[in-house]
Design an enzyme around this catalytic site. Structure first.
Site, short mmCIF file in Angstrom:
data_model
loop_
_atom_site.label_atom_id
_atom_site.label_comp_id
_atom_site.label_asym_id
_atom_site.label_seq_id
_atom_site.Cartn_x
_atom_site.Cartn_y
_atom_site.Cartn_z
N SER A 10 1.46 6.45 -11.62
CA SER A 10 0.40 7.26 -11.01
C SER A 10 0.60 7.21 -9.50
CB SER A 10 -0.99 6.77 -11.43
OG SER A 10 -1.11 5.38 -11.23
N GLU A 12 -1.23 8.00 -5.55
CA GLU A 12 -2.49 8.15 -4.82
C GLU A 12 -2.27 8.93 -3.52
OE1 GLU A 12 -4.96 4.63 -4.72
OE2 GLU A 12 -5.35 4.97 -2.59
N ASP A 103 -16.21 0.39 1.80
CA ASP A 103 -16.57 -0.35 3.02
C ASP A 103 -17.15 0.65 3.98
OD1 ASP A 103 -15.37 -2.95 2.42
OD2 ASP A 103 -13.48 -1.85 2.51
N ALA A 117 -19.45 -2.63 -6.92
CA ALA A 117 -18.81 -1.62 -7.77
C ALA A 117 -19.30 -1.74 -9.21
CB ALA A 117 -17.29 -1.77 -7.71
N HIS A 143 -10.18 -10.52 -2.80
CA HIS A 143 -10.82 -9.60 -1.85
C HIS A 143 -11.23 -10.40 -0.62
CE1 HIS A 143 -14.19 -7.20 -0.20
NE2 HIS A 143 -13.39 -6.20 -0.52
N GLN A 206 1.74 -0.19 11.46
CA GLN A 206 0.56 0.19 10.68
C GLN A 206 0.39 -0.74 9.46
OE1 GLN A 206 0.70 3.97 8.80
NE2 GLN A 206 -1.51 4.26 8.85
N PHE A 210 -2.92 -2.93 8.89
CA PHE A 210 -3.73 -2.57 7.74
C PHE A 210 -3.82 -3.75 6.76
CE2 PHE A 210 -4.22 -0.04 3.71
CZ PHE A 210 -5.51 0.38 4.00
N HIS A 260 1.23 2.07 -9.73
CA HIS A 260 0.40 3.06 -9.03
C HIS A 260 0.87 3.08 -7.58
CE1 HIS A 260 -3.28 5.33 -8.08
NE2 HIS A 260 -3.37 4.59 -6.99
#
Ligand code: FAD
Length: 284
Positions: A10, A12, A103, A117, A143, A206, A210, A260
């Site tokens: 998949s 994104e 967020d 969630a 997380h 980046q 990130f 993914h």
């Protein structure tokens, strides 16, 4: 059925902000459709900031005859607004959601009628029954706001028990974290498919920035190599392709149900990694 057709891919995207971005993404999607993705998903800015762009991109994907998943974040949202958005997505023909807390950007305050969630997953199930296949987020490296790995795992289990069908992970470059997460989830009786999220390495600045923000660890040896390449983008890309292909090989060999790809609205790296993995024979 061949081995590769059982292994789901998949992809994104994020919603483009300009008409040129929309056109560019249209082209990128056509290139990535060569991978025959099980679905393509579109991110959703927390607080509904990208709702129009997200829904338009989802609509475009559906019109191209490909299954589309809308990401859907609940932070700051009211039950009524979520109910309306779910009705819109249902009317568009969407059958798959990635249900998230999200967020809020700083300055937005808090508020809203959903805390986690898991509240959103339970609400979607209560409102729409089994209409949607619900994906949730999983964090093999924890997380960043979780109190502990164990409480984060419990939070994941709560999302699944609230009705999630499967999960996509935050990206990572350490496969042991993923396999350990699966073992721990299994020990809690949580056995939905958990598909690794794969971030191709397209640049260094980046990615490093990130990753700090979202809690994904860049292993020291990768970080140092990236820093040493400076602005030699060709070397970064070549190194990135080797590292990420190797990661995907390990994940696949270890039994991951699919991959993914966080495409970052670009096609070349994802296509090349899949070609090297032998998942895209038609590209060879
Ligand atoms: P939750 O599952 O609600 O978890 C958030 C935090 O709360 C965690 O620390 C968890 O441990 C804790 N927690 C949960 N339940 C409880 C409880 N009952 N008690 C105590 N603590 C609890 N963001 C976007 O804005 N838009 C997107 O489109 C988007 N797509 C994403 C796709 C994927 C595959 C992933 C992995 C992330 C995505 N994100 C997106 C980022 C995500 O919104 C953030 O990581 C966000 O901080 C957490 O969202 P969540 O759904 O995982 O939240």
């Amino acid at each position: 059925m061949t081995e590769s057709s059982r292994f789901s891919l998949s992809v994104e995207f994020f919603p483009p902000k300009t008409p040129e971005g929309v056109e560019k993404l249209r082209l990128v999607r056509q290139q990535l459709y060569a991978l025959k993705p099980e679905f393509c998903s579109v991110t959703f800015g927390a607080g509904g900031s990208t709702q129009e762009g997200t829904f338009n991109t989802v609509r475009d994907i559906l019109n191209e005859g490909v299954s589309a998943a809308s990401h859907f974040s609940c932070i700051g949202a009211s039950r009524n607004s979520v109910r309306e958005q779910l009705a819109t997505l249902k009317a568009m023909g969407v059958k798959r959601l990635v249900a998230l807390r999200g967020d809020l950007p700083s300055g937005y305050g808090s508020g809203g009628e959903f805390q986690y969630a898991s509240d959103l997953v339970a609400f979607i199930r209560a409102e729409t029954g089994d209409h949607f296949h619900i994906e949730v987020a999983a964090y093999p490296e924890m997380h960043p706001q979780a109190r502990s790995p164990d409480s984060d795992l419990q939070a994941f289990a709560t999302k699944v028990r609230a009705g999630a069908n499967s999960a996509i992970t935050q990206y990572f470059y350490n496969p042991d974290a993923y396999f350990r997460f699966l073992q721990d989830a299994d020990a809690l009786g949580v056995r939905v498919p958990v598909v690794p999220g794969i971030m191709p390495i397209l640049g260094s600045t980046q990615l490093l920035r990130f990753s700090d923000a979202c809690g994904a660890e860049i292993p020291r040896w990768i970080r140092l190599r990236l820093q040493a390449f400076g602005d030699d983008s060709a070397s970064i890309k070549a190194f990135g392709l080797d590292v990420v292909t190797n990661l995907c090989e390990q994940l696949r060999a270890g039994g991951a149900p699919g991959l993914h790809f966080y495409s970052m609205n670009q096609s070349a790296a994802t296509l090349e990694i899949c070609r090297r993995l032998g998942l895209a024979v038609f590209l060879q």
